[in-house]
Design a protein around this motif. Sequence first.
Motif, PDB file in Angstrom:
ATOM      1  N   CYS A  89      20.749 -42.092  -5.774  1.00 43.15           N
ATOM      2  CA  CYS A  89      19.999 -42.653  -6.905  1.00 43.15           C
ATOM      3  C   CYS A  89      18.491 -42.667  -6.673  1.00 43.15           C
ATOM      4  O   CYS A  89      17.706 -42.653  -7.615  1.00 43.15           O
ATOM      5  CB  CYS A  89      20.508 -44.054  -7.228  1.00 43.15           C
ATOM      6  SG  CYS A  89      19.909 -45.337  -6.098  1.00 43.15           S
ATOM      7  N   GLY A  90      18.074 -42.714  -5.388  1.00 39.12           N
ATOM      8  CA  GLY A  90      16.651 -42.748  -5.087  1.00 39.12           C
ATOM      9  C   GLY A  90      16.002 -44.113  -5.293  1.00 39.12           C
ATOM     10  O   GLY A  90      14.805 -44.269  -5.037  1.00 39.12           O
ATOM     11  N   GLU A  91      16.764 -45.096  -5.726  1.00 37.03           N
ATOM     12  CA  GLU A  91      16.167 -46.380  -6.101  1.00 37.03           C
ATOM     13  C   GLU A  91      16.737 -47.589  -5.384  1.00 37.03           C
ATOM     14  O   GLU A  91      16.130 -48.646  -5.378  1.00 37.03           O
ATOM     15  CB  GLU A  91      16.356 -46.606  -7.612  1.00 37.03           C
ATOM     16  CG  GLU A  91      15.548 -45.655  -8.453  1.00 37.03           C
ATOM     17  CD  GLU A  91      15.905 -45.746  -9.931  1.00 37.03           C
ATOM     18  OE1 GLU A  91      16.746 -46.589 -10.289  1.00 37.03           O
ATOM     19  OE2 GLU A  91      15.338 -44.951 -10.692  1.00 37.03           O
ATOM     20  N   CYS A  92      17.943 -47.447  -4.806  1.00 36.12           N
ATOM     21  CA  CYS A  92      18.569 -48.636  -4.215  1.00 36.12           C
ATOM     22  C   CYS A  92      17.916 -48.931  -2.854  1.00 36.12           C
ATOM     23  O   CYS A  92      17.136 -48.137  -2.314  1.00 36.12           O
ATOM     24  CB  CYS A  92      20.081 -48.443  -4.073  1.00 36.12           C
ATOM     25  SG  CYS A  92      20.567 -47.275  -2.791  1.00 36.12           S
ATOM     26  N   CYS A  95      18.492 -46.035  -0.333  1.00 38.33           N
ATOM     27  CA  CYS A  95      17.685 -44.838  -0.606  1.00 38.33           C
ATOM     28  C   CYS A  95      16.232 -45.083  -0.216  1.00 38.33           C
ATOM     29  O   CYS A  95      15.581 -44.225   0.385  1.00 38.33           O
ATOM     30  CB  CYS A  95      17.765 -44.478  -2.087  1.00 38.33           C
ATOM     31  SG  CYS A  95      19.301 -43.658  -2.540  1.00 38.33           S
ATOM     32  N   CYS A 103      23.726 -44.756  -0.054  1.00 36.56           N
ATOM     33  CA  CYS A 103      23.362 -45.121  -1.431  1.00 36.56           C
ATOM     34  C   CYS A 103      24.536 -45.793  -2.131  1.00 36.56           C
ATOM     35  O   CYS A 103      25.663 -45.313  -2.061  1.00 36.56           O
ATOM     36  CB  CYS A 103      22.961 -43.857  -2.198  1.00 36.56           C
ATOM     37  SG  CYS A 103      22.636 -44.152  -3.940  1.00 36.56           S
ATOM     38  N   ARG A 104      24.250 -46.884  -2.805  1.00 37.31           N
ATOM     39  CA  ARG A 104      25.320 -47.607  -3.514  1.00 37.31           C
ATOM     40  C   ARG A 104      25.820 -46.818  -4.721  1.00 37.31           C
ATOM     41  O   ARG A 104      26.879 -47.117  -5.271  1.00 37.31           O
ATOM     42  CB  ARG A 104      24.845 -49.003  -3.932  1.00 37.31           C
ATOM     43  CG  ARG A 104      24.506 -49.925  -2.756  1.00 37.31           C
ATOM     44  CD  ARG A 104      25.688 -50.184  -1.830  1.00 37.31           C
ATOM     45  NE  ARG A 104      25.705 -49.323  -0.655  1.00 37.31           N
ATOM     46  CZ  ARG A 104      26.587 -49.415   0.347  1.00 37.31           C
ATOM     47  NH1 ARG A 104      27.524 -50.316   0.324  1.00 37.31           N
ATOM     48  NH2 ARG A 104      26.548 -48.580   1.360  1.00 37.31           N
TER      49      ARG A 104
HETATM   50 ZN   LIG Z   1      20.542 -45.148  -3.847  1.00 34.49          ZN
END
Ligand SMILES: [Zn+2]
Length: 345
Positions: A89-92, A95, A103-104
Motif C-alpha cells: 500500500c505504501g502508506e501503512c 511500508c 504491509c497490512r
Molecule cells: Zn502497507
Amino acid sequence: MRAIVFEDAHNLALKEVDAPEPGANDVVLKVAAVGICGTDTHVFDGEFEGTVYPLIPGHEATGVVTAVGADVADIAVGDHVAINPSTTCGECEFCLNGRQNLCRSWNGLGVVASDGASAEYLSAPRANVFKLRPETDIHEAALIEPLACAIRGYDLLPRRMGETYLIYGAGTMGLLMAQLAPRAGAASVTVVDLNEGRLQAARDVGVENTYTKADDASRELGIEKWDVVIDCTGAIPAIEDALPRVKAGGTFQHFGVAPAEATAHYSPFRVYRDEINIVGTMAVLNTFGRAVAMFEAGAINPTPMISHSFTLDEYSSALEKFRAGTGRKLQIRPNDTESRVLLDI
Ligand SMILES: [Zn+2]
Ligand SMILES: NC(=O)c1ccc[n+]([C@@H]2O[C@H](COP(=O)([O-])OP(=O)(O)OC[C@H]3O[C@@H](n4cnc5c(N)ncnc54)[C@H](O)[C@@H]3O)[C@@H](O)[C@H]2O)c1
Ligand SMILES: [Zn+2]
C-alpha cells in the motif's frame, strides 16, 4: 485469452476472458512459464488470508513483453522479463518503515486480489517487472521469484563464514536455500527430507550430505548440532525435530509455512540458556533485483530443479501432482500446446 480462474475456494475453470490492456504504468507480457508452489494450493483451498475470488492464480512468472502503458519508458515490446508478484500500500506503518513485505494490505498477483499468470497474458505494474538478458533461459527464470524469497531468508540469517547448515525439506525452497548456503559462508550443508527422490534432487544441485533422518547425519558426519538450521517444510514434526539441533548461539529459521492454527513444542529454557535465535522470513523484500542478478550469474543450477511443464488444460492435474510430491518444480506454460517431461527421473 485462455485463463485458469479460481471461481471460489475448491473450484476452478479454464475460461475465455478478456486479455489485459496495460494501464499507463503497466506492462503486459505473454506468459512463458509460471511455477506452481504450495501458495497456489493454499489459495485454491481458501486457506490464504485475504484472497478475493474470482482470481487467476500464478505468481512465479516470466514472459515476453507485448505492450507497455503510456508512462513506461524503460521497458519495450519484446523484452524478456520476470515478475515480482508483491504489491503493497505504501502508506501503512510497515511500508513507511521499509518493511513492505509486512504491509497490512499486502497483495500478491495471483494470490490475493490481482490476477496472476496462469493465463496467456499477464498485466503487472512497471515497478514489479524486471528485465532479463535475452540469453537467459526464460522458462528456468521462473525460479527467480522463489529465489528472491530465499535471498530474503538469507538477509535475516547471520551469514558468518565457516558455519554448518542443516536444512529440512528438499523441495524448491530447500534446494535454493541449500545452494545459496556456500555463498553465505557455509562450511558444510546437510539436507534432510523424507522423500528419497527429493534427496536425489539435492544431490543433483550439488549437496553432498543428504539424509532421510537428521540422526543419521549426526552419526555419519559427526555433527551433533548445527550453527544454522532452516525449516523448509512447514511441517510441525520437522520443526520439532529441527529446533533441538541448533548449536548454542545458533539460529533457527522458519522458512516453511506451517498451517496458521498449528503450534510447535520447544524448550524455552534451551532458547534462553543457549541464546538460540529464532527468525521468520516472509516473501520478498528488496530482493527481486538481486535474485535476477544471482540467477543470471549462475548462483543456482536451475536445470535439475524443474521436472515437468503443463498446458493450461492440464492445470488441475498439475495441482494434484504437486500435492502428491510428484517430480520437482512443476510449471504451467500457458502458451504451450503440449506438456513436457523435462527430467528423466
Ligand atoms: Zn502497507
Ligand atoms: N518464507 C517464504 O517466503 C516462503 C516462500 C515460498 C515458500 N515457502 C514455504 O516453504 C516451504 C517449502 O516450499 P517448497 O516449494 O519447497 O515445498 P515442497 O512441498 O516442494 O517441499 C517440501 C519438502 O519437505 C519435505 N518434508 C515434509 N515433511 C517433512 C519432514 N517431517 N521431514 C523432512 N522433510 C519433510 C517434503 O518431502 C518436501 O520434499 C513451504 O511451506 C512453502 O509454503 C515460504
Ligand atoms: Zn511460490
